[in-house]
Write a protein that holds these residues in place. Structure first.
Motif, PDB file in Angstrom:
ATOM      1  N   ALA A 123       1.861   5.012  -0.472  1.00  0.00           N
ATOM      2  CA  ALA A 123       0.993   6.179  -0.307  1.00  0.00           C
ATOM      3  C   ALA A 123       0.372   6.583  -1.638  1.00  0.00           C
ATOM      4  CB  ALA A 123       1.788   7.341   0.298  1.00  0.00           C
TER       5      ALA A 123
ATOM      6  N   ILE B 195      -0.558   0.141  11.263  1.00  0.00           N
ATOM      7  CA  ILE B 195       0.050   1.401  10.816  1.00  0.00           C
ATOM      8  C   ILE B 195       0.646   2.103  12.030  1.00  0.00           C
ATOM      9  CG2 ILE B 195      -0.528   3.766  10.031  1.00  0.00           C
ATOM     10  CD1 ILE B 195      -2.538   2.562   8.102  1.00  0.00           C
TER      11      ILE B 195
ATOM     12  N   GLU C  45       2.618   5.784  12.207  1.00  0.00           N
ATOM     13  CA  GLU C  45       3.198   6.913  11.490  1.00  0.00           C
ATOM     14  C   GLU C  45       3.626   8.000  12.473  1.00  0.00           C
ATOM     15  OE1 GLU C  45       3.525   7.235   7.970  1.00  0.00           O
ATOM     16  OE2 GLU C  45       3.217   5.087   8.204  1.00  0.00           O
TER      17      GLU C  45
ATOM     18  N   ARG D 217      -1.961  12.813   8.804  1.00  0.00           N
ATOM     19  CA  ARG D 217      -0.763  12.229   8.189  1.00  0.00           C
ATOM     20  C   ARG D 217      -0.878  12.227   6.662  1.00  0.00           C
ATOM     21  NH1 ARG D 217       2.336  10.750   5.160  1.00  0.00           N
ATOM     22  NH2 ARG D 217       3.803   9.019   5.221  1.00  0.00           N
ATOM     23  N   ARG D 218      -2.052  11.904   6.161  1.00  0.00           N
ATOM     24  CA  ARG D 218      -2.220  11.797   4.709  1.00  0.00           C
ATOM     25  C   ARG D 218      -2.141  13.161   4.014  1.00  0.00           C
ATOM     26  NH1 ARG D 218      -3.296   6.468   3.667  1.00  0.00           N
ATOM     27  NH2 ARG D 218      -4.750   5.354   5.020  1.00  0.00           N
TER      28      ARG D 218
ATOM     29  N   ASP E 185       0.819  -1.216   0.000  1.00  0.00           N
ATOM     30  CA  ASP E 185       0.000   0.000   0.000  1.00  0.00           C
ATOM     31  C   ASP E 185       0.845   1.254   0.000  1.00  0.00           C
ATOM     32  OD1 ASP E 185       1.029  -0.231   2.562  1.00  0.00           O
ATOM     33  OD2 ASP E 185      -0.579   1.045   3.343  1.00  0.00           O
TER      34      ASP E 185
ATOM     35  N   LEU F 149      -6.134   9.977  10.900  1.00  0.00           N
ATOM     36  CA  LEU F 149      -5.067   9.624   9.965  1.00  0.00           C
ATOM     37  C   LEU F 149      -4.985  10.633   8.815  1.00  0.00           C
ATOM     38  CD1 LEU F 149      -3.001   7.317   9.914  1.00  0.00           C
ATOM     39  CD2 LEU F 149      -4.502   6.094   8.343  1.00  0.00           C
TER      40      LEU F 149
ATOM     41  N   GLY G 145       5.167   1.032   1.857  1.00  0.00           N
ATOM     42  CA  GLY G 145       3.920   1.671   2.219  1.00  0.00           C
ATOM     43  C   GLY G 145       3.771   1.774   3.717  1.00  0.00           C
ATOM     44  N   LEU G 146       2.521   2.005   4.128  1.00  0.00           N
ATOM     45  CA  LEU G 146       2.257   2.249   5.542  1.00  0.00           C
ATOM     46  C   LEU G 146       2.092   0.959   6.344  1.00  0.00           C
ATOM     47  CD1 LEU G 146       1.630   5.027   4.219  1.00  0.00           C
ATOM     48  CD2 LEU G 146      -0.158   5.328   5.921  1.00  0.00           C
TER      49      LEU G 146
ATOM     50  N   HIS H   6       7.512   5.997   8.681  1.00  0.00           N
ATOM     51  CA  HIS H   6       6.789   4.767   8.966  1.00  0.00           C
ATOM     52  C   HIS H   6       7.519   4.154  10.171  1.00  0.00           C
ATOM     53  CE1 HIS H   6       5.010   5.572   5.117  1.00  0.00           C
ATOM     54  NE2 HIS H   6       6.073   5.234   4.430  1.00  0.00           N
TER      55      HIS H   6
END
Lengths: 460, 460
Positions: free
Chosen positions: B134, B250, B252, B321-322, B132, B318, B151-152, B369
């Motif tokens: 980003a 996850i 982060e 973070r995104r 996954d 979240l 990914g995360l 991560h």
């Protein structure tokens, strides 16, 4: 250069690590595949350090002498068998754990440590290395990596490829390469670590490894044993477990001949004729609930089911599966095969095994790691051991195995799920890979080993 | 052969799949790294089939023309950038799902399908493909494989290497190879599938992949957000979570500069000066209990903690973070870096980032991560885009990045956890691999591509 001159150079460089005793040379001819090399190697070098391995390979390169790396000699494909004109390079004595990091969930080890010894040491840190070949009490971590070993827990916890962050490798010319990472992620350049995993001594000598560890799984271990009227029904039941979405840690299938042989060995009441068995374990915090779910699935699939939430009782149930190898020895001599098929093709593969038995008049008791579609058909035959106790499978057994390999390939499967190609399966390798890929792989070995002195005649 | 002649041959073989429109040629110069190739390629070939890819490569080999494979162009290292004299070979249009097998937990796909589109289709079967990045909504599965994307979710669910059973690859000369297996286990010969994963277009063109799928995880998703007075404390808290044995899906980490920029972008109340944040999710049947355990660990480590057992509220937490990438764009132009260190070295790596900021007068907002030690330092600078909208990082930024890369290597880390080497990091590759391994890798590429026409100037 004469063998005597090579041995003299080895002695000059490595002193009493060089062993030419007849017993050592004979031992180095064979692994546990039943196959032995023609003739005996010129010497066994018992390496105690990376420098010893480098010195051996420099002499091998200078003299053009083939080198066969050896761990504990428990392989099942003849990959570590050393023959006439070859040096057997044993790394069994390099068995130290150099580092254990609980915070980074990694360990750095030498190749000769036994898998079980490593795991006993890791348990004190609350950690384990997941690869668990059935040989784990007697096989080395280096050998597990060199063969790309599997085991019973793979469907849930992965194979060796999933559990190695990096390897240190000595090339044919004696140079030391450090491949891979200490990090969970890392994509700098080509993934040579994965290339070395399963390369069976053809690319270099593994002298160290950085292993990816797991925390010990908290919670219970629960065990479900179920008998079915026939092996096809048992195989379909295992597919139903996979389809249920519950992930067992272990799911082992024994066909009727296997089950009957083990019951006889252990003095248990004989199973119903034709009956096959599934033995399934669950672990972790939800182990109990998962075992109960699986029991329901198995009952729905026609099984007679026993569930145990007790770890020790579970080990007793699993002991039946673990007694497979001694039970096979009571039937005759055994060629242990190792095909793997997509899980959905397991019932069809059992049909093919029955066909080969019927058409060729051979007995092939079979166990399977049913969670991942990996079958071990055991071809039984009678043969006299040679003067060194080594028994070769006769031609009609290999013909039957050939028939079975081709069936596995037709079903979308592979020749070897976890034992490797070694000498036993090299004649089928190009059938699976295709000629173009076979040649490409061969050329890649030449990049690592231009002279072709690393385990010649193995794999390719 | 002149570019015009090569284009003429391409048109003869591939008709209107050959695109020489100025817009297409300019697009093919750059990915999302901020770097662009000098000049524009001679043509973009929009392949619609394996045969198109083979035809393109046969012409490339016959004419000695370099080929740069391209998916959606979302790479962050310049690996897909095509320049003067080169063919840009787009496989974006090859986006079919050829097979989904729930019983075997695999899918066979063409390379151009977007990761998110694949997962939307798999969800209907109760399945998912775990990688996954980003970029998953805009990046292709083939690109994910070619770069070895992360990914995360990697600490719990693995990276691309753990989720690919096989790849179909067209070699430089147009031959098609089918690598790998449809089985969970398989050790026939060298693991060329792993070698192709992360090879960034230097070994062949990925035209198909057999993906290892997972069942959708049942149960809840719970989210824990915690703020800490400074980034080092937050990094230590993430290490404490890992040490607790609970495995988040996850985890982060955002440092103060990242957090402040996102809060400003989203019109949220400014965080306390210096404050850093951890955002953690748990999933599966034990998600709630695990989130509560993690919350206790974080409180013990000095965090101000909010826990949500609601999936939607978790997504809102979240979202901070995104929003990192758009927030960085408000600060200036960004060079996104990608070092990875052993988890235990995370606090030390943040100290190094602070040192580089201080000594070099640059701003480097960083997210990580944290579950797997992979950091994305964002180097901020001001620069004017060129006529094509491409911005090159100035020398002082690369000097700061060099300083930071060397710090990561000293801490046992790696240059790139998941973005790849491309053009941006090739000058550091030999520093990490060592000269011997660098040369060996280079020679391996020559086995696949003797003329050196596949993505020349990338990686090596």
């Amino acid at each position: 250069m004469s063998a005597a001159s090579v041995v003299a150079r080895l002695r000059e460089g490595l002193g009493d690590r060089v062993d030419t005793s007849p017993a050592a040379l004979q031992t180095a001819r064979a692994d546990k595949s039943g196959h032995a090399a023609s003739g005996a190697p010129i010497a066994v070098v018992h390496a105690a350090s990376v420098a010893d391995v480098q010195a051996t390979l420099r002499i091998a390169t200078a003299t053009g002498t083939p080198v066969v790396t050896r761990g504990a000699g428990t392989g099942l494909a003849g990959g570590a068998n050393a023959g006439a004109g070859e040096i057997s390079l044993s790394v069994r004595g390099m068995d130290r754990i150099l580092e254990v990091r609980a915070d980074d969930q990694l360990a750095v080890v030498e190749p000769g440590i036994l898998n079980a010894d490593l795991n006993a040491a890791l348990a004190e840190h609350g950690l384990w290395w997941a690869p668990d070949p059935a040989s784990r009490a007697i096989s080395t971590v280096g050998g597990n990596i060199a063969t790309g070993a599997g085991g019973l827990l793979c469907a849930k916890y992965g194979v060796v490829r999933d559990a190695v962050l990096g390897v240190d490798v000595v090339l044919a010319d004696g140079r030391l390469l450090t491949l891979g990472h200490r990090t969970v992620k890392g994509v700098t350049g080509l993934d040579l670590t994965s290339l070395v995993i399963g390369s069976e001594g053809t690319l270099g000598v593994i002298v160290g490894a950085t292993l990816k560890l797991r925390r010990l799984v908290p919670g219970d271990v629960c065990t479900v044993a179920a008998t079915f009227p026939d092996v096809r029904t048992a195989a379909e039941a295992s597919a139903a477990v996979t389809a249920s979405g519950v992930q067992p840690s272990i799911m082992e299938l024994m066909d009727a001949a296997s089950l009957a042989a083990v019951h006889a060995l252990l003095d248990l009441e004989a199973p119903a004729p034709g009956a096959a068995q599934l033995t399934i374990q669950t672990d972790g915090p939800a182990a109990g609930a998962e075992a109960d779910t699986i029991a329901d699935v198995l009952r729905g699939a026609g099984g007679i089911v026993a569930v145990s939430h007790d770890r020790e009782e579970g080990e007793r149930l699993l002991a039946i599966r673990r007694s497979m190898h001694p039970a096979m020895e009571t039937l005759g001599t055994t060629l242990i095969e190792d095909v793997s098929v997509p899980r959905s093709a397991m019932p069809a593969m059992f049909d093919e095994i029955a066909r080969v038995e019927r058409e060729r008049g051979v007995t092939i008791p079979t166990v399977a790691h049913a969670g991942d579609g990996n079958l071990h058909p055991n071809f039984i035959f009678d043969a006299e051991p040679d003067e060194f106790g080594v028994v070769e499978a006769p031609a009609y057994i290999w013909d039957a195995a050939d028939d079975l390999f081709r069936a596995a390939l037709r079903l979308g499967g592979t020749l070897t799920g976890e034992h490797g190609v070694g000498v036993l399966k090299r004649r089928w390798l190009a059938d699976e890979l295709g000629d173009d890929q076979w040649r490409l792989q061969r050329e890649i070995t030449r990049v690592f080993d231009p002279q072709g002195i690393l385990n010649p005649g193995k794999v390719f």
